[in-house]
Write a protein that holds these residues in place. Structure first.
Motif, PDB file in Angstrom:
ATOM      1  N   TYR A  98       0.829  -1.208   0.000  1.00 43.62           N
ATOM      2  CA  TYR A  98       0.000   0.000   0.000  1.00 43.62           C
ATOM      3  C   TYR A  98       0.863   1.257   0.000  1.00 43.62           C
ATOM      4  CZ  TYR A  98      -3.474   3.367   1.721  1.00 43.62           C
ATOM      5  OH  TYR A  98      -4.290   4.460   1.879  1.00 43.62           O
ATOM      6  N   MET A  99       1.881   1.292   0.859  1.00 46.39           N
ATOM      7  CA  MET A  99       2.735   2.479   0.948  1.00 46.39           C
ATOM      8  C   MET A  99       3.550   2.676  -0.325  1.00 46.39           C
ATOM      9  SD  MET A  99       1.816   3.831   3.702  1.00 46.39           S
ATOM     10  CE  MET A  99       2.971   5.198   3.558  1.00 46.39           C
ATOM     11  N   ALA A 100       3.964   1.585  -0.960  1.00 46.81           N
ATOM     12  CA  ALA A 100       4.689   1.707  -2.223  1.00 46.81           C
ATOM     13  C   ALA A 100       3.803   2.358  -3.283  1.00 46.81           C
ATOM     14  CB  ALA A 100       5.169   0.340  -2.690  1.00 46.81           C
ATOM     15  N   GLU A 101       2.532   1.970  -3.290  1.00 45.62           N
ATOM     16  CA  GLU A 101       1.598   2.566  -4.249  1.00 45.62           C
ATOM     17  C   GLU A 101       1.391   4.046  -3.952  1.00 45.62           C
ATOM     18  OE1 GLU A 101      -3.126   2.263  -5.483  1.00 45.62           O
ATOM     19  OE2 GLU A 101      -2.160   0.579  -4.452  1.00 45.62           O
ATOM     20  N   VAL A 102       1.243   4.384  -2.667  1.00 48.24           N
ATOM     21  CA  VAL A 102       1.053   5.787  -2.289  1.00 48.24           C
ATOM     22  C   VAL A 102       2.270   6.614  -2.665  1.00 48.24           C
ATOM     23  CG1 VAL A 102       0.784   7.360  -0.329  1.00 48.24           C
ATOM     24  CG2 VAL A 102      -0.575   5.265  -0.441  1.00 48.24           C
ATOM     25  N   LYS A 103       3.459   6.092  -2.400  1.00 48.27           N
ATOM     26  CA  LYS A 103       4.676   6.818  -2.737  1.00 48.27           C
ATOM     27  C   LYS A 103       4.765   7.067  -4.241  1.00 48.27           C
ATOM     28  CE  LYS A 103       7.561   5.376   1.158  1.00 48.27           C
ATOM     29  NZ  LYS A 103       8.771   4.635   1.596  1.00 48.27           N
ATOM     30  N   GLY A 104       4.365   6.078  -5.024  1.00 51.88           N
ATOM     31  CA  GLY A 104       4.397   6.260  -6.469  1.00 51.88           C
ATOM     32  C   GLY A 104       3.473   7.360  -6.930  1.00 51.88           C
ATOM     33  N   ARG A 105       2.282   7.426  -6.347  1.00 51.62           N
ATOM     34  CA  ARG A 105       1.333   8.470  -6.725  1.00 51.62           C
ATOM     35  C   ARG A 105       1.820   9.846  -6.268  1.00 51.62           C
ATOM     36  NH1 ARG A 105      -3.886   7.032  -8.255  1.00 51.62           N
ATOM     37  NH2 ARG A 105      -4.394   4.807  -8.145  1.00 51.62           N
ATOM     38  N   ILE A 106       2.320   9.911  -5.031  1.00 53.96           N
ATOM     39  CA  ILE A 106       2.760  11.193  -4.472  1.00 53.96           C
ATOM     40  C   ILE A 106       3.965  11.737  -5.227  1.00 53.96           C
ATOM     41  CG2 ILE A 106       3.745  12.287  -2.436  1.00 53.96           C
ATOM     42  CD1 ILE A 106       0.799  11.800  -2.165  1.00 53.96           C
ATOM     43  N   ALA A 107       4.865  10.843  -5.645  1.00 48.59           N
ATOM     44  CA  ALA A 107       6.096  11.285  -6.308  1.00 48.59           C
ATOM     45  C   ALA A 107       5.804  12.094  -7.562  1.00 48.59           C
ATOM     46  CB  ALA A 107       6.968  10.080  -6.645  1.00 48.59           C
ATOM     47  N   ASP A 108       4.745  11.722  -8.291  1.00 48.04           N
ATOM     48  CA  ASP A 108       4.404  12.422  -9.526  1.00 48.04           C
ATOM     49  C   ASP A 108       3.841  13.816  -9.283  1.00 48.04           C
ATOM     50  OD1 ASP A 108       5.186  10.195 -10.926  1.00 48.04           O
ATOM     51  OD2 ASP A 108       3.167   9.332 -11.009  1.00 48.04           O
ATOM     52  N   ALA A 109       3.378  14.055  -8.050  1.00 50.14           N
ATOM     53  CA  ALA A 109       2.727  15.335  -7.769  1.00 50.14           C
ATOM     54  C   ALA A 109       3.489  16.178  -6.756  1.00 50.14           C
ATOM     55  CB  ALA A 109       1.305  15.089  -7.254  1.00 50.14           C
ATOM     56  N   THR A 110       4.693  15.764  -6.386  1.00 47.64           N
ATOM     57  CA  THR A 110       5.461  16.463  -5.369  1.00 47.64           C
ATOM     58  C   THR A 110       6.645  17.203  -5.994  1.00 47.64           C
ATOM     59  OG1 THR A 110       4.886  14.769  -3.753  1.00 47.64           O
ATOM     60  CG2 THR A 110       6.751  16.187  -3.221  1.00 47.64           C
TER      61      THR A 110
ATOM     62  N   GLU B 136      -3.827  -2.100   9.503  1.00 45.43           N
ATOM     63  CA  GLU B 136      -5.262  -2.314   9.360  1.00 45.43           C
ATOM     64  C   GLU B 136      -5.820  -1.538   8.176  1.00 45.43           C
ATOM     65  OE1 GLU B 136      -3.734  -1.742  12.161  1.00 45.43           O
ATOM     66  OE2 GLU B 136      -4.413  -3.175  13.687  1.00 45.43           O
ATOM     67  N   ALA B 137      -5.360  -0.279   8.012  1.00 44.19           N
ATOM     68  CA  ALA B 137      -5.832   0.538   6.896  1.00 44.19           C
ATOM     69  C   ALA B 137      -5.405  -0.065   5.556  1.00 44.19           C
ATOM     70  CB  ALA B 137      -5.293   1.964   7.025  1.00 44.19           C
ATOM     71  N   ALA B 138      -4.158  -0.553   5.496  1.00 41.53           N
ATOM     72  CA  ALA B 138      -3.670  -1.163   4.263  1.00 41.53           C
ATOM     73  C   ALA B 138      -4.418  -2.455   3.964  1.00 41.53           C
ATOM     74  CB  ALA B 138      -2.168  -1.440   4.378  1.00 41.53           C
ATOM     75  N   LEU B 139      -4.681  -3.235   5.005  1.00 35.85           N
ATOM     76  CA  LEU B 139      -5.421  -4.488   4.832  1.00 35.85           C
ATOM     77  C   LEU B 139      -6.832  -4.200   4.340  1.00 35.85           C
ATOM     78  CD1 LEU B 139      -5.156  -7.560   5.208  1.00 35.85           C
ATOM     79  CD2 LEU B 139      -6.090  -7.261   7.509  1.00 35.85           C
ATOM     80  N   PHE B 140      -7.438  -3.155   4.870  1.00 39.43           N
ATOM     81  CA  PHE B 140      -8.780  -2.803   4.430  1.00 39.43           C
ATOM     82  C   PHE B 140      -8.774  -2.350   2.975  1.00 39.43           C
ATOM     83  CE2 PHE B 140     -12.098   0.457   3.851  1.00 39.43           C
ATOM     84  CZ  PHE B 140     -13.208  -0.361   3.994  1.00 39.43           C
ATOM     85  N   ASP B 141      -7.769  -1.604   2.571  1.00 47.86           N
ATOM     86  CA  ASP B 141      -7.669  -1.186   1.174  1.00 47.86           C
ATOM     87  C   ASP B 141      -7.586  -2.404   0.260  1.00 47.86           C
ATOM     88  OD1 ASP B 141      -7.032   1.298  -0.684  1.00 47.86           O
ATOM     89  OD2 ASP B 141      -5.618  -0.275  -1.254  1.00 47.86           O
ATOM     90  N   ARG B 142      -6.786  -3.386   0.657  1.00 47.50           N
ATOM     91  CA  ARG B 142      -6.677  -4.628  -0.130  1.00 47.50           C
ATOM     92  C   ARG B 142      -8.007  -5.377  -0.131  1.00 47.50           C
ATOM     93  NH1 ARG B 142      -5.489  -7.652  -3.791  1.00 47.50           N
ATOM     94  NH2 ARG B 142      -4.047  -9.404  -3.684  1.00 47.50           N
ATOM     95  N   PHE B 143      -8.658  -5.401   1.001  1.00 43.25           N
ATOM     96  CA  PHE B 143      -9.955  -6.050   1.149  1.00 43.25           C
ATOM     97  C   PHE B 143     -10.971  -5.459   0.171  1.00 43.25           C
ATOM     98  CE2 PHE B 143     -14.037  -5.526   3.509  1.00 43.25           C
ATOM     99  CZ  PHE B 143     -14.425  -6.851   3.575  1.00 43.25           C
ATOM    100  N   THR B 144     -11.014  -4.134   0.081  1.00 37.64           N
ATOM    101  CA  THR B 144     -11.973  -3.498  -0.827  1.00 37.64           C
ATOM    102  C   THR B 144     -11.643  -3.800  -2.282  1.00 37.64           C
ATOM    103  OG1 THR B 144     -10.719  -1.403  -0.928  1.00 37.64           O
ATOM    104  CG2 THR B 144     -12.374  -1.618   0.804  1.00 37.64           C
ATOM    105  N   ARG B 145     -10.367  -3.891  -2.605  1.00 36.81           N
ATOM    106  CA  ARG B 145      -9.979  -4.206  -3.987  1.00 36.81           C
ATOM    107  C   ARG B 145     -10.358  -5.638  -4.352  1.00 36.81           C
ATOM    108  NH1 ARG B 145      -6.872  -0.411  -6.426  1.00 36.81           N
ATOM    109  NH2 ARG B 145      -5.893   1.183  -5.101  1.00 36.81           N
ATOM    110  N   ILE B 146     -10.200  -6.552  -3.411  1.00 30.18           N
ATOM    111  CA  ILE B 146     -10.584  -7.946  -3.678  1.00 30.18           C
ATOM    112  C   ILE B 146     -12.073  -8.021  -3.977  1.00 30.18           C
ATOM    113  CG2 ILE B 146     -10.887 -10.208  -2.595  1.00 30.18           C
ATOM    114  CD1 ILE B 146      -8.224  -9.692  -1.139  1.00 30.18           C
TER     115      ILE B 146
END
Length: 349
Positions: free
Chosen positions: A111-123, A146-156
């Motif tokens: 999850y954090m790797a994905e967030v970093k990728g998105r933020i890098a393009d806009a920072t 827990e937040a990351a697990l929930f994000d994965r849960f919603t994607r599944i």
């Protein structure tokens, strides 16, 4: 020991003949609920919820529905029950049945790797190091996994191409936190979206006031805002799915002991209060009704009092009873033998 063999009647049978007339309607009510697209099996640790989740998923698959069994329990007991090596992506166990185990730590890193990728393009480059540091701090903060697990849960729920998903979540306390996240995360995302829009508005005001000295206009696509709005919409959709009785059913597994019964009652009330439909309660590991062993006879007497309490506490829901087995069922073949007993629509002492 985890034991399942057959759904029993709503008023637990003291004699097999007394149960004959009432067993079929309850069996069908539980089985119909298990045919919903999204099914959960929850309960205190050690009550047999993983075994029941695996058996239900296997039955669904063998009835011809492509099914994905998902474990969010860090103990990774699903691999042990199925006798298969599972990981964070779906692994085929047999025809129509795949399974996966989600690890909270791995989910957080992803999850954090994905967030970093998105933020890098806009920072801006001058802020990149500080943003990276702040994200690393966020990764280590309480609730990040827990937040990351929930994000994965919603994607599944939204992205996996399976008509039926069977979830084996972590024991009750963790499950309650996971299922409380749709509301909490939606509100949090709404706050982040509002803050991002405020920042963009202030940026436009600054550029209008400073003119050319402000540099680039910064207008156009905002990757961060798009990501925030996408997550907010996904979390809101997940909340709707979890509350839809036509799509979701949550089954609670309990054993006839005081602490599991009390905990399960509290969790059911909390789940129901959030609008999540309860499909039924499964009382597992019930002792044989007849025994000549003095120790088991005393245990059976204490169990009888708890079974009376279960009937009183959970009378608003469908209740099934499963006897204690000699050993834990492991692997599709042994789980498959349980399915034949499940289809028999009767208890066996």
């Amino acid at each position: 020991m985890s034991g399942i063999s057959a759904w029993a009647c709503q008023s637990r049978p003291r004699e097999a003949s007394d149960a004959a007339e009432s067993v079929r309607p309850l069996v069908e009510s539980l089985r119909e609920a298990m045919r919903r697209p999204l099914v959960f099996f929850g309960g205190k640790g050690g009550v047999g919820k993983t075994t029941l989740a695996a058996a239900a998923a296997l039955e669904s698959a063998r009835e011809g529905t492509s099914t994905l069994l998902v474990s969010t329990d860090p103990a990774h007991s699903t691999s042990d029950v199925l006798g298969a090596g599972l990981g964070p992506e779906p692994t085929e166990v047999e025809a129509n049945l795949s399974a996966m185990e989600l690890d909270p730590s791995t989910a957080a890193e992803r999850y954090m790797a994905e967030v970093k990728g998105r933020i890098a393009d806009a920072t801006p480059p001058r802020l990149a190091a500080e943003v990276e540091r702040q994200l690393d701090v966020a990764r280590a903060s309480p609730g990040a996994e827990e937040a990351a697990l929930f994000d994965r849960f919603t994607r599944i729920i939204e992205e996996e191409p399976f008509p039926r998903l069977v979830f084996d979540p972590a024991p009750s306390g963790h499950t309650l936190r996971l299922l409380s996240l749709p509301e909490l995360m939606t509100v949090w995302m709404e706050g982040l979206v509002a803050q991002r829009r405020k920042v963009r508005t202030l940026g436009r005001m600054w550029r209008n006031a400073a003119g050319a000295a402000a540099g680039s206009t910064g207008e156009g696509r905002d990757a961060v805002l798009e990501a925030l709005e996408e997550r907010r919409a996904r979390f809101e959709r997940t909340r709707g799915v979890l509350r839809d009785p036509g799509r979701t059913a949550f089954f609670f597994v309990v054993v006839a002991e005081r602490l599991p019964v009390l905990e399960t009652h509290r969790v059911i009330r909390a789940i129901s209060g959030r609008g999540i439909p309860v499909g039924g309660v499964i009382v597992n590991q019930v002792l044989p009704s007849s025994t000549t062993d003095p120790f088991l006879f005393r245990r059976k007497q204490r169990e009888a009092a708890q079974l009376d309490d279960i009937e009183a506490r959970f009378g608003a829901w469908s209740v099934g009873y499963l006897p204690l087995l000699e050993r834990d069922p492991v692997g599709p073949d042994e789980l498959g033998s349980l399915l034949r007993l499940l289809r028999a629509n009767r208890t066996e002492d």
